[in-house]
Structures are given as C-alpha cells and as structure tokens.
Scaffold this motif. Structure first.
Motif, short mmCIF file in Angstrom:
data_model
loop_
_atom_site.label_atom_id
_atom_site.label_comp_id
_atom_site.label_asym_id
_atom_site.label_seq_id
_atom_site.Cartn_x
_atom_site.Cartn_y
_atom_site.Cartn_z
N ASN A 46 0.90 -1.14 -0.18
CA ASN A 46 -0.05 -0.10 0.01
C ASN A 46 0.90 1.31 -0.01
N PRO A 77 2.22 4.64 -0.88
CA PRO A 77 1.59 5.72 -1.46
C PRO A 77 2.13 6.10 -2.89
N ASP A 125 0.43 3.85 -5.59
CA ASP A 125 -0.69 4.26 -6.05
C ASP A 125 -0.73 5.52 -6.96
N GLU A 126 0.26 6.61 -6.86
CA GLU A 126 0.43 7.80 -7.57
C GLU A 126 0.88 7.05 -8.92
#
Length: 150
Positions: free
Chosen positions: A141, A143, A146-147
């Motif tokens: 997960n 960050p 995700d981006e």
C-alpha cells in the motif's frame, strides 16, 4: 515482546516435584508430560529446578542406575529466575550466558511459570512473522505505488 506475554500465551501449568521425591519418578513425569524440567517445590515455595541435564549427570555418576536417588541430591538449588517484565532479548541473553534451557519466571515471590528456550524461539518466530506481514502490507500500500498507477 515481554516475558509476561509468553507466560500468558503458554498458560500457567507448572509441573513440580518435592525435593524428597525420587529422580526416577521425576523422569516418569517429564516423559509423561513431554517436558524437560520440573520445578522443585517444598511448602508451596520453589526450592530448585530439575532438568534433563541434571538427570543425565546423575545417570552418568551412578552408572546408569537412579535407584532411590532423591531430587534434592541432583537439583539446581536457587536457580536463576527472570521477571515477567523482562524483554525477550534480555531472557535470551540470560539463558545463553548461563547455559540454561529452562528459566523460572517469578513476580516477587510468586512463581508464574517456566519458560524454555523452545518457548522463546516460538515467540520470536511468531513476532517476526507478524512484523513481516505488517511490512508486506505497508509495501503493498505504498503511497507512491498508488500515484504511479494513475
């Protein structure tokens, strides 16, 4: 992780024998319960520890015959103990430095249980496995991941 966690996870069963008990009876109890140590108790107080090491030494000293040999003659009197608030790292150090595989855990004068080196290893594996799962979840997960996917 502290020692109290291991004692709670393991349960409060304490296997004991009196100092005037026969070593041969101690061996039978250890075999029956698949344990490597007994707390030597007299009048509700711990007076020593008997482990398979002392039993083997007694067998060697007596030509393989325990006969009527009493626990008091071979037990470790006044064994090293640990506190339930000690850490696992401290416990491993104490066990390694003193070459003991079984360590009574006492809170003041109250005996809470006996921790074996096996119990320590099991708890370290459990703790490491938990930390690994947390790290994998954190990495999954992340960050930036995700981006970058956007």
């Amino acid at each position: 992780m502290i020692i109290r966690d291991i004692v709670n996870m393991k349960g409060g069963a304490i296997f004991s024998i009196a100092p005037d008990g026969k070593v041969s009876d101690a061996v039978q109890m250890m075999v029956k319960h698949d344990i490597g140590s007994l707390v030597v108790m007299e009048g509700g107080r711990m007076t020593g520890m008997l482990t398979f090491r002392e039993v083997l030494q007694a067998l060697d000293a007596h030509g393989g015959n325990l006969g009527d040999l009493r626990v008091a003659k071979v037990m470790v009197a006044d064994p090293i103990c640990s506190s339930p608030e000690d850490t696992i790292d401290h416990l491993r150090e104490v066990m390694t430095e003193n070459h003991v595989r079984y360590l009574p855990i006492k809170d003041k004068d109250q005996l809470l249980g006996v921790i074996s080196f096996h119990d320590v290893a099991k708890s370290v594996i459990k703790e490491t496995s938990f930390e690994n799962r947390l790290l994998k979840r954190y990495i999954k997960n992340w960050p930036e991941a995700d981006e970058a996917a956007k």
